[in-house]
Design a protein around this motif. Structure first.
Motif, mmCIF file in Angstrom:
data_model
loop_
_atom_site.group_PDB
_atom_site.id
_atom_site.type_symbol
_atom_site.label_atom_id
_atom_site.label_comp_id
_atom_site.label_asym_id
_atom_site.label_seq_id
_atom_site.Cartn_x
_atom_site.Cartn_y
_atom_site.Cartn_z
ATOM 1 N N MET A 175 -1.314 -14.011 0.351
ATOM 2 C CA MET A 175 -0.011 -13.654 -0.178
ATOM 3 C C MET A 175 0.406 -12.310 0.378
ATOM 4 S SD MET A 175 1.232 -13.251 -4.143
ATOM 5 C CE MET A 175 0.656 -11.557 -4.329
ATOM 6 N N HIS A 176 1.504 -12.277 1.119
ATOM 7 C CA HIS A 176 2.008 -11.032 1.676
ATOM 8 C C HIS A 176 2.908 -10.344 0.660
ATOM 9 C CE1 HIS A 176 0.328 -12.054 5.512
ATOM 10 N NE2 HIS A 176 1.079 -13.130 5.641
ATOM 11 N N THR A 177 2.858 -9.020 0.614
ATOM 12 C CA THR A 177 3.708 -8.258 -0.294
ATOM 13 C C THR A 177 4.383 -7.114 0.457
ATOM 14 O OG1 THR A 177 1.947 -6.725 -0.969
ATOM 15 C CG2 THR A 177 2.191 -8.768 -2.244
ATOM 16 N N ALA A 178 5.543 -6.709 -0.044
ATOM 17 C CA ALA A 178 6.260 -5.560 0.510
ATOM 18 C C ALA A 178 6.998 -4.869 -0.620
ATOM 19 C CB ALA A 178 7.237 -5.995 1.588
ATOM 20 N N GLN A 179 6.959 -3.540 -0.657
ATOM 21 C CA GLN A 179 7.679 -2.803 -1.687
ATOM 22 C C GLN A 179 9.129 -2.656 -1.261
ATOM 23 O OE1 GLN A 179 5.751 0.532 -3.630
ATOM 24 N NE2 GLN A 179 7.672 1.691 -3.646
ATOM 25 N N LEU A 180 10.052 -2.986 -2.171
ATOM 26 C CA LEU A 180 11.477 -2.937 -1.869
ATOM 27 C C LEU A 180 12.145 -1.678 -2.422
ATOM 28 C CD1 LEU A 180 12.532 -6.657 -2.527
ATOM 29 C CD2 LEU A 180 11.812 -5.591 -0.377
ATOM 30 N N GLY A 181 11.751 -1.256 -3.626
ATOM 31 C CA GLY A 181 12.338 -0.070 -4.233
ATOM 32 C C GLY A 181 11.537 1.171 -3.904
ATOM 33 N N LYS A 182 12.098 2.329 -4.255
ATOM 34 C CA LYS A 182 11.411 3.583 -3.969
ATOM 35 C C LYS A 182 10.138 3.733 -4.788
ATOM 36 C CE LYS A 182 15.843 5.846 -2.985
ATOM 37 N NZ LYS A 182 16.817 6.868 -3.450
ATOM 38 N N THR A 183 10.172 3.244 -6.031
ATOM 39 C CA THR A 183 9.015 3.423 -6.919
ATOM 40 C C THR A 183 8.492 2.115 -7.488
ATOM 41 O OG1 THR A 183 10.453 3.748 -8.852
ATOM 42 C CG2 THR A 183 9.816 5.712 -7.609
ATOM 43 N N PHE A 184 9.236 1.010 -7.264
ATOM 44 C CA PHE A 184 8.846 -0.269 -7.859
ATOM 45 C C PHE A 184 9.492 -1.400 -7.075
ATOM 46 C CE2 PHE A 184 12.995 0.295 -9.152
ATOM 47 C CZ PHE A 184 13.436 -0.392 -10.262
ATOM 48 N N VAL A 185 9.336 -2.628 -7.520
ATOM 49 C CA VAL A 185 9.887 -3.862 -6.947
ATOM 50 C C VAL A 185 9.045 -4.328 -5.756
ATOM 51 C CG1 VAL A 185 11.887 -5.123 -6.145
ATOM 52 C CG2 VAL A 185 12.214 -3.089 -7.580
#
Length: 282
Positions: A1-11
């Motif tokens: 499962m690949h993940t990427a952070q979208l928000g500055k501190t969350f998401v």
């Protein structure tokens, strides 16, 4: 499962998860961990029938039925339809107050744990959803302010919210009985992560217990203004097929405008039952 952070501190955006297929609890564990770590999950390019949306949502907990039954999908009352068109394409007036910052069902004794939104029809422009990170907002408070708000309880009132936003659409007697005013901590401790966050809302809070109303309102307004600074906010620009899962215990959100005459916007929503807000971590 690949993940990427979208928000500055969350998401967190997660890939290689097909929400339309059955998922074992073991296979779902990384999804749950990403949810707790990031508070909001984004899955792209999903194609979900009503049954699949319900099955995926149940991985997060038991589903509940919203008190505004007129917006529920008749054959699937677990699903709420957020749209400016009905199932036959006819224009409908749907305004559920989502333009104000809020946490879903904060006006109940056990506010929703999480909400799952599935984007079926998305405008070419506008109709974004803004989310704010209430963990980061709490952590950034001055020490004196933190000491002041820790232990305070604010009263959340759906009747007040409805009267403020839609004075021409009063609640029925049954809806009023189901949404009695309730007090929640202004600073909430997450029952699974143990982290503290602000638990706020615009228009839904009638007063702060033990404070003069004008003074309490000023404090809530200041905390909301602090929490919704750009540094704590993520703007989700919807694409058809998006699934967004957000943790109501540590985030706030609000809708943005779009041209309702020109575009159709239709989201399907499920809500997960929550716990009392004063529950301590296990």
């Amino acid at each position: 499962m690949h993940t990427a952070q979208l928000g500055k501190t969350f998401v967190t955006e997660i890939g290689e998860v097909d929400a339309s297929e059955p998922i074992s609890e073991d296979a779902f564990l990384p999804v749950r961990e990403a949810f707790h770590a990031g508070s909001i999950l984004v899955l792209r390019n999903q194609k979900l029938a009503h049954e699949a949306l319900i099955a995926f949502s149940r991985h997060f907990g038991d589903l509940l039925t919203h008190v505004l039954k007129q917006y529920l999908v008749p054959e699937y009352p677990e699903i709420m339809r957020l749209s400016n068109r009905d199932e036959h394409g006819r224009k409908v007036v749907f305004r559920n107050g989502a333009e104000a910052w809020h946490s879903d069902l904060s006006f109940t004794a056990t506010p929703s744990l999480a909400t799952i939104l599935y984007g079926e029809a998305i405008p070419d422009e506008g109709g974004d959803t803004l989310f704010c990170d209430c963990y980061a907002a709490y952590d950034a408070l001055d020490k004196d302010v933190r000491n002041r708000v820790d232990g305070l309880r604010a009263v959340h009132s759906f009747t007040r919210y409805q009267q403020s936003r839609f004075p021409s659409r009063p609640l029925t007697e049954e809806q009023q009985r189901q949404t009695l005013d309730v007090a929640h901590p202004v600073v909430r401790t997450h029952p699974e992560t143990g982290r503290k966050s602000l638990f706020l809302g615009d228009d839904v809070i009638s007063h702060v217990e033990g404070m003069e109303r004008t003074q309490g309102k000023a404090l809530m307004d200041d905390l909301l203004k602090h929490s919704t600074q750009d540094r704590f906010v993520y703007r989700h620009r919807w694409r058809a097929g998006d699934v967004v899962v957000y943790d109501n215990r540590c985030t706030l959100h609000r809708a943005t405008d779009y041209d309702e005459e020109k575009y159709v916007r239709r989201l399907l929503r499920t809500s997960i039952k929550g716990d009392p807000t004063d529950v301590s971590p296990a």
